[in-house]
Design a protein around this motif. Structure first.
Motif, PDB file in Angstrom:
ATOM      1  N   TYR A  37     -72.481 -71.481  37.618  1.00 59.07           N
ATOM      2  CA  TYR A  37     -72.224 -72.528  38.536  1.00 59.07           C
ATOM      3  C   TYR A  37     -71.584 -72.156  39.966  1.00 59.07           C
ATOM      4  N   ASP A  67     -71.838 -73.374  42.910  1.00 60.55           N
ATOM      5  CA  ASP A  67     -71.511 -74.545  43.684  1.00 60.55           C
ATOM      6  C   ASP A  67     -70.315 -75.059  43.437  1.00 60.55           C
ATOM      7  N   ASN A  68     -69.786 -75.133  42.345  1.00 61.88           N
ATOM      8  CA  ASN A  68     -68.393 -75.636  41.749  1.00 61.88           C
ATOM      9  C   ASN A  68     -67.566 -74.725  42.287  1.00 61.88           C
ATOM     10  N   GLU A  69     -67.808 -73.563  42.595  1.00 59.59           N
ATOM     11  CA  GLU A  69     -66.732 -72.660  43.237  1.00 59.59           C
ATOM     12  C   GLU A  69     -66.318 -72.794  44.589  1.00 59.59           C
ATOM     13  N   ARG A  79     -66.717 -75.957  46.106  1.00 57.99           N
ATOM     14  CA  ARG A  79     -65.926 -77.229  46.052  1.00 57.99           C
ATOM     15  C   ARG A  79     -64.401 -76.982  45.761  1.00 57.99           C
ATOM     16  N   ALA A  80     -64.139 -75.948  45.118  1.00 57.18           N
ATOM     17  CA  ALA A  80     -62.580 -75.985  44.298  1.00 57.18           C
ATOM     18  C   ALA A  80     -61.898 -75.356  45.496  1.00 57.18           C
TER      19      ALA A  80
END
Length: 113
Positions: free
Chosen positions: A105, A107-109, A111-112
């Motif tokens: 994932y 994309d989640n990295e 955002r965080a």
């Protein structure tokens, strides 16, 4: 298995144990034949069956050799290496993902951060 004594769940006589119960006692069946079985009834399904072995005929579990411990350590370490980024994930890589979570994932990295 026909021809062996069958008991209802929780009504097996003393001196008999399942493989898991033997292992909890530090024992193994050691090639002995099944002494009896217990059946646990289930609604609308065939009963669950557990095979029982004699405790007095069981032998102690063989200790693992240093070579087996080393092989087990290498196998567990390999399960932690991500095939995508080749980094140690710090946990066992889920088979469902096939790679570490940041690689699965990406994309989640972002955002965080």
């Amino acid at each position: 298995m026909a021809g062996i004594p069958t008991y209802r769940w929780q009504f097996a006589p003393d001196g008999l144990a399942t493989r898991r119960q033997l292992r909890a006692l530090g024992l193994r069946p050691a090639g002995q034949d099944v002494a009896a079985q217990v059946e646990r009834p289930r609604r609308h399904l065939a009963p669950l069956v557990a095979y029982l072995y004699r405790i007095d005929a069981a032998k102690p579990v063989r200790p693992m050799s240093p070579a087996k411990w080393a092989a087990l350590g290498k196998a567990n370490a390999a399960r932690r290496i991500c095939p995508q980024c080749r980094a140690d994930a710090g946990y066992v890589i889920p088979v469902s993902l096939g790679m570490c979570v940041p690689c699965a994932y990406p994309d989640n990295e972002q955002r965080a951060a």
